[in-house]
Write a protein that holds these residues in place. Structure first.
Motif, PDB file in Angstrom:
ATOM      1  N   SER A  50      11.459  41.906  89.763  1.00 41.05           N
ATOM      2  CA  SER A  50      12.507  41.983  90.559  1.00 41.05           C
ATOM      3  C   SER A  50      12.814  43.421  91.025  1.00 41.05           C
ATOM      4  O   SER A  50      12.345  44.178  90.612  1.00 41.05           O
ATOM      5  CB  SER A  50      13.743  41.301  89.756  1.00 41.05           C
ATOM      6  OG  SER A  50      14.177  42.375  89.014  1.00 41.05           O
ATOM      7  N   VAL A  51      13.654  43.516  92.143  1.00 44.15           N
ATOM      8  CA  VAL A  51      14.068  44.984  92.642  1.00 44.15           C
ATOM      9  C   VAL A  51      14.490  45.695  91.437  1.00 44.15           C
ATOM     10  O   VAL A  51      14.155  46.921  91.277  1.00 44.15           O
ATOM     11  CB  VAL A  51      14.831  44.551  93.778  1.00 44.15           C
ATOM     12  CG1 VAL A  51      15.418  46.009  93.974  1.00 44.15           C
ATOM     13  CG2 VAL A  51      14.060  44.054  95.006  1.00 44.15           C
ATOM     14  N   LEU A 176      14.959  52.175  96.587  1.00 41.07           N
ATOM     15  CA  LEU A 176      15.390  50.865  96.404  1.00 41.07           C
ATOM     16  C   LEU A 176      17.052  50.521  96.111  1.00 41.07           C
ATOM     17  O   LEU A 176      17.481  49.667  96.516  1.00 41.07           O
ATOM     18  CB  LEU A 176      14.638  50.230  94.932  1.00 41.07           C
ATOM     19  CG  LEU A 176      13.084  50.027  95.096  1.00 41.07           C
ATOM     20  CD1 LEU A 176      12.713  49.882  93.945  1.00 41.07           C
ATOM     21  CD2 LEU A 176      12.952  48.687  95.782  1.00 41.07           C
ATOM     22  N   GLY A 179      18.910  50.110  99.397  1.00 44.63           N
ATOM     23  CA  GLY A 179      18.467  48.743 100.205  1.00 44.63           C
ATOM     24  C   GLY A 179      17.081  48.729 100.354  1.00 44.63           C
ATOM     25  O   GLY A 179      16.850  47.638 101.058  1.00 44.63           O
ATOM     26  N   ARG A 181      13.457  47.075  99.690  1.00 48.30           N
ATOM     27  CA  ARG A 181      13.033  45.780  99.152  1.00 48.30           C
ATOM     28  C   ARG A 181      11.653  45.719  98.982  1.00 48.30           C
ATOM     29  O   ARG A 181      10.642  46.615  99.267  1.00 48.30           O
ATOM     30  CB  ARG A 181      13.228  44.762 100.223  1.00 48.30           C
ATOM     31  CG  ARG A 181      12.276  44.925 101.462  1.00 48.30           C
ATOM     32  CD  ARG A 181      12.750  43.897 102.579  1.00 48.30           C
ATOM     33  NE  ARG A 181      11.857  44.057 103.808  1.00 48.30           N
ATOM     34  CZ  ARG A 181      10.727  43.631 103.997  1.00 48.30           C
ATOM     35  NH1 ARG A 181      10.204  42.774 102.887  1.00 48.30           N
ATOM     36  NH2 ARG A 181      10.005  43.698 105.048  1.00 48.30           N
ATOM     37  N   VAL A 196       6.798  48.905  98.392  1.00 51.92           N
ATOM     38  CA  VAL A 196       8.517  49.176  98.478  1.00 51.92           C
ATOM     39  C   VAL A 196       8.523  49.164  99.943  1.00 51.92           C
ATOM     40  O   VAL A 196       8.002  50.291 100.590  1.00 51.92           O
ATOM     41  CB  VAL A 196       9.175  50.150  97.553  1.00 51.92           C
ATOM     42  CG1 VAL A 196      10.398  50.148  98.242  1.00 51.92           C
ATOM     43  CG2 VAL A 196       8.904  49.918  96.618  1.00 51.92           C
ATOM     44  N   GLN A 197       9.394  48.585 100.715  1.00 51.38           N
ATOM     45  CA  GLN A 197       9.523  48.840 102.132  1.00 51.38           C
ATOM     46  C   GLN A 197      11.048  49.259 102.146  1.00 51.38           C
ATOM     47  O   GLN A 197      12.045  48.998 101.835  1.00 51.38           O
ATOM     48  CB  GLN A 197       9.530  47.335 102.955  1.00 51.38           C
ATOM     49  CG  GLN A 197       9.775  47.520 104.362  1.00 51.38           C
ATOM     50  CD  GLN A 197       8.668  48.116 105.047  1.00 51.38           C
ATOM     51  OE1 GLN A 197       7.363  47.606 104.997  1.00 51.38           O
ATOM     52  NE2 GLN A 197       8.851  49.254 105.782  1.00 51.38           N
ATOM     53  N   SER A 198      11.054  50.712 102.891  1.00 50.94           N
ATOM     54  CA  SER A 198      12.245  51.305 102.960  1.00 50.94           C
ATOM     55  C   SER A 198      12.297  51.988 104.601  1.00 50.94           C
ATOM     56  O   SER A 198      11.429  51.274 105.356  1.00 50.94           O
ATOM     57  CB  SER A 198      12.404  52.600 102.028  1.00 50.94           C
ATOM     58  OG  SER A 198      13.490  53.294 102.322  1.00 50.94           O
TER      59      SER A 198
END
Length: 379
Positions: A50-51, A176, A179, A181, A196-198
């Motif tokens: 999970s995150v 993370l 925000g 994901r 990780v998308q930021s």
């Protein structure tokens, strides 16, 4: 006369024994159920973090990095003018818990080294050391600012390697927290990396993390703008660290063979690669590396921590003039335009040469200090 024997009432010990056996059977059944389910749970945990899981592991890895020191060189071999000069940029970086950092950036050429940036900070104040041109080891001024960053946020010049350590100035877990994901179906997931998308300045920012290498980012990419990949790793004190890598960056301007500069009309890119000469992890660093350096006679102190800029010269104005006469270069200094394209994120500060040191007026000083404040807070 026949009859029946009345069954004896069980004793307290017998009742306790029966209850114990019954509960033991229930516990046994529960354990069998858990054991049978364990393979499924383990598989799900490894492939479906999970995150919060990723964030916590990245946080622990970052917080256990008590000290870090490295010397890194960054090369640009695509630009013909720079290639002929064989110039490169060298970064000397140190970090310790409490937001303590120091950074020295050099433009290195076969015949000279030019100091591009030199600052250190002690957790409260940032000290920017400004040398005389041609004498990088001799301070002319020391600017004092309130420290703009902290343990979990870095503000300053970014090399390729620093983009991997603190993408966009922040450790991976902070992205993370703010925000970011997880991208479950990213193509690199099959190799065990976590995507990780930021965002960075409203642009998509991708960070690929390797759990097998202390949860370090091994690739950082700004969509359509820049990509940095670590290609070789080494260890110190049991910790992994990237020691080689490359950057592909879209050029905003193009330097022509005749030296003229124009905007990049297309998607022309420039390639950098970095190599780490030395690094130390979680080893003692001298506290003097981050504190205010020794102030010599004739050095101007520029304090910008209050509402008003305050200046003070060690030893008085006459000491400043004597020092300037000894170290100031002549007015016809050599053009150093080649240093600009090979710096990572900003040009050599204009305020390094802002003073003539003769007939210095108050108005000129305040104007130059305004530029100093802007430059030291950018990057």
């Amino acid at each position: 006369m026949t009859g029946y024997r009345r069954q004896a009432r069980p004793t307290d010990a017998e009742r306790f024994s029966m209850i114990f056996i019954e509960r033991l059977q229930n516990i046994t059944y529960l354990c069998i159920t858990i054991i049978l389910a364990l393979p499924t749970c383990s598989s799900a945990t490894e492939t479906d973090l999970s995150v919060n899981d990723v964030m916590e592991r990245c946080r622990l890895a970052w917080r256990s990095l008590e000290t870090l020191q490295f010397t890194q060189s960054e090369f640009n071999v695509e630009n013909d003018r720079i290639a002929r000069e064989r110039g490169f940029t060298r970064y000397e970086f140190s970090q310790a818990s409490g937001g303590k950092r120091s950074l020295v950036v050099w433009g290195v050429y076969p015949d000279r080294e030019e100091l591009v940036e030199n600052f250190r900070q002690d957790g409260r104040r940032r000290y920017t050391i400004v040398p005389y041109d041609g004498h990088p080891e001799v301070a002319e001024k020391i600017g004092i600012n309130i420290q703009p960053d902290s343990d979990d946020y870095y503000e300053g010049t970014m090399s390729s390697l620093l983009w991997l350590i603190v993408p966009a100035g922040k450790p991976a877990y902070v992205h993370l927290e703010e925000g970011g994901r997880l991208v479950a179906d990213h193509q690199d997931n099959d190799g065990g990396l976590i995507a990780v998308q930021s965002t960075f300045k409203e642009q998509p920012l991708l960070i690929l993390i390797d759990p097998e290498r202390d949860w370090l980012p091994v690739k950082v990419e700004i969509e359509g703008s820049m990509s940095i990949v670590a290609t070789k790793f080494d260890t110190d004190n049991g910790r992994w660290f990237p020691v080689e890598g490359r950057m592909t960056k879209r050029q905003t301007v193009i330097i022509k063979p005749d030296g003229t500069i124009e905007e990049n009309p297309g998607n022309q890119t420039i390639e950098h690669y970095f190599k780490v000469a030395s690094f130390r992890i979680n080893q003692p660093l001298a506290s003097s590396s981050f504190s205010l350096p020794r102030v010599e006679n004739g050095v101007m102190m520029v304090d910008m921590t209050g509402r008003e800029v305050r200046t003070e010269v060690q030893g008085g104005e006459s000491a400043y003039q004597e020092r300037a006469a000894r170290y100031s270069p002549p007015s016809n200094t050599t053009d150093d335009a080649l240093a600009d394209p090979i710096t990572a994120s900003r040009k050599k500060s204009a305020w390094l040469n802002a003073y003539s040191f003769i007939g210095l007026g108050v108005a000129a000083l305040l104007a130059a200090l305004g530029v100093l404040m802007h430059k030291s807070s950018s990057g």
